[in-house]
Design an enzyme around this catalytic site. Structure first.
Site, short mmCIF file in Angstrom:
data_model
loop_
_atom_site.label_atom_id
_atom_site.label_comp_id
_atom_site.label_asym_id
_atom_site.label_seq_id
_atom_site.Cartn_x
_atom_site.Cartn_y
_atom_site.Cartn_z
N ASN A 204 -51.87 17.23 -58.27
CA ASN A 204 -53.25 17.46 -57.89
C ASN A 204 -53.89 18.46 -58.84
O ASN A 204 -53.20 19.29 -59.44
CB ASN A 204 -53.36 17.92 -56.44
CG ASN A 204 -52.17 18.72 -55.97
OD1 ASN A 204 -52.05 19.89 -56.29
ND2 ASN A 204 -51.25 18.08 -55.26
N GLU B 133 -52.20 19.86 -50.85
CA GLU B 133 -51.92 21.17 -51.42
C GLU B 133 -53.17 22.02 -51.59
O GLU B 133 -53.15 23.03 -52.30
CB GLU B 133 -51.22 21.01 -52.78
CG GLU B 133 -49.95 20.19 -52.77
CD GLU B 133 -48.79 20.87 -52.04
OE1 GLU B 133 -49.03 21.82 -51.26
OE2 GLU B 133 -47.65 20.46 -52.26
N HIS C 199 -51.23 21.08 -60.62
CA HIS C 199 -49.93 21.03 -59.95
C HIS C 199 -49.29 19.67 -60.21
O HIS C 199 -49.97 18.64 -60.16
CB HIS C 199 -50.08 21.23 -58.44
CG HIS C 199 -48.84 20.91 -57.67
ND1 HIS C 199 -47.65 21.58 -57.86
CD2 HIS C 199 -48.58 19.95 -56.73
CE1 HIS C 199 -46.73 21.07 -57.06
NE2 HIS C 199 -47.26 20.08 -56.36
N HIS D 163 -45.10 17.45 -60.67
CA HIS D 163 -43.65 17.42 -60.44
C HIS D 163 -42.94 16.95 -61.72
O HIS D 163 -42.19 15.98 -61.69
CB HIS D 163 -43.31 16.47 -59.30
CG HIS D 163 -43.93 16.82 -57.99
ND1 HIS D 163 -43.93 15.96 -56.91
CD2 HIS D 163 -44.58 17.93 -57.57
CE1 HIS D 163 -44.55 16.52 -55.90
NE2 HIS D 163 -44.96 17.72 -56.26
N TYR E 284 -40.19 32.02 -77.34
CA TYR E 284 -41.39 32.86 -77.32
C TYR E 284 -42.56 32.23 -76.58
O TYR E 284 -43.49 32.93 -76.15
CB TYR E 284 -41.81 33.24 -78.75
CG TYR E 284 -42.47 32.13 -79.53
CD1 TYR E 284 -43.83 31.86 -79.38
CD2 TYR E 284 -41.73 31.34 -80.42
CE1 TYR E 284 -44.44 30.83 -80.10
CE2 TYR E 284 -42.33 30.33 -81.13
CZ TYR E 284 -43.69 30.08 -80.97
OH TYR E 284 -44.29 29.05 -81.67
N HIS F 263 -39.42 21.59 -55.51
CA HIS F 263 -40.75 20.98 -55.44
C HIS F 263 -41.27 20.61 -56.83
O HIS F 263 -41.17 19.46 -57.23
CB HIS F 263 -41.69 21.97 -54.73
CG HIS F 263 -43.03 21.41 -54.38
ND1 HIS F 263 -43.76 21.85 -53.30
CD2 HIS F 263 -43.80 20.47 -54.98
CE1 HIS F 263 -44.91 21.19 -53.23
NE2 HIS F 263 -44.95 20.36 -54.25
N TYR G 64 -54.68 33.76 -79.28
CA TYR G 64 -54.36 32.36 -79.56
C TYR G 64 -55.27 31.45 -78.75
O TYR G 64 -55.00 31.12 -77.60
CB TYR G 64 -52.90 32.08 -79.21
CG TYR G 64 -52.44 30.67 -79.52
CD1 TYR G 64 -52.35 30.23 -80.83
CD2 TYR G 64 -52.09 29.78 -78.51
CE1 TYR G 64 -51.92 28.95 -81.14
CE2 TYR G 64 -51.66 28.49 -78.80
CZ TYR G 64 -51.58 28.09 -80.11
OH TYR G 64 -51.16 26.81 -80.40
#
Length: 217
Positions: free
Chosen positions: A34, A79, A98, A100, A119, A161, A214
């Site tokens: 999502n 969510e 979000h 998976h 890094y 999750h 950056y």
């Protein structure tokens, strides 16, 4: 500084495009992930259980920054609570992603974060990518843990999750999700072939200083 987008068809389509890019890159699949973006009077978020390819701008849900969704409106992502909690706690966050992704989720099933093996850990604001505890998806408990993990980081793993990343823009939040999945993959490969040597705090501080500038011109 708070980053807000206008609630327009273009913004809503940009959320959908972010989902489609996430799916095309293999970071996510189906309806598992999502995406949200901050607007002046709340946030926009993907709807619940709608495949990305079927989403249209009018399906994107609008929520207040505080309080529950309007039950008369289309159902938002399950969510929504942690998207809302993150934006309440972090005024600098303009977008939340979000997903998976497989390597990140694999580490999350071991209930550990990612240490400074590379890094690029500095892209997430510190010397590690933290892991939350486990709570049912969509629960207030999970929302509280994710918001806490992201109070001083721009990405976290979620036990058993997946992962969540943030940024001032949709592009930046998605970039962090892509980098997080690659970092997780590097960590797993390093563990499978030996013991990775971790960077020192001084190394991380140098990288954090470089990451401060950056960004695109």
């Amino acid at each position: 500084m708070t980053t807000c987008l206008p609630d327009t068809t273009e913004t809503r389509q940009a959320i959908i495009d972010t989902c489609l890019r996430m799916e095309a890159s293999g970071i996510n699949q189906g309806t598992a992930g999502n995406v949200s973006a901050r607007v002046a009077d709340g946030l926009l978020i993907t709807p619940s259980a709608v495949p990305y390819v079927e989403m249209t701008p009018d399906m994107i849900c609008k929520l207040p920054l505080h309080g529950d969704p309007d039950p008369a409106d289309r159902k938002p992502s399950t969510e929504w609570r942690f998207h809302q909690s993150i934006m309440q706690a972090r005024p600098d966050v303009g977008a939340v992603v979000h997903a998976h992704p497989a390597h990140a989720a694999a580490i999350a099933t071991q209930r550990r974060g990612i240490p400074p093996v590379h890094y690029m850990i500095a892209a997430f604001g510190g010397s590690d990518v933290p892991i939350t505890g486990y709570a049912l998806f969509g629960s207030p408990e999970l929302a509280a843990m994710v918001a806490d993990a992201l109070k001083d980081r721009d990405g976290c793993l979620m036990a058993n999750h997946g992962a969540t990343t943030v940024g001032p823009t949709l592009d930046r939040a998605l970039w962090r999700m892509e980098e997080l999945e690659n970092l997780a993959r590097v960590y797993i490969l390093a563990l499978s072939s030996g013991t990775p040597v971790l960077l020192s705090q001084a190394d991380i501080d140098d990288a954090l200083g470089s990451f401060a500038s950056y960004k695109p011109q």
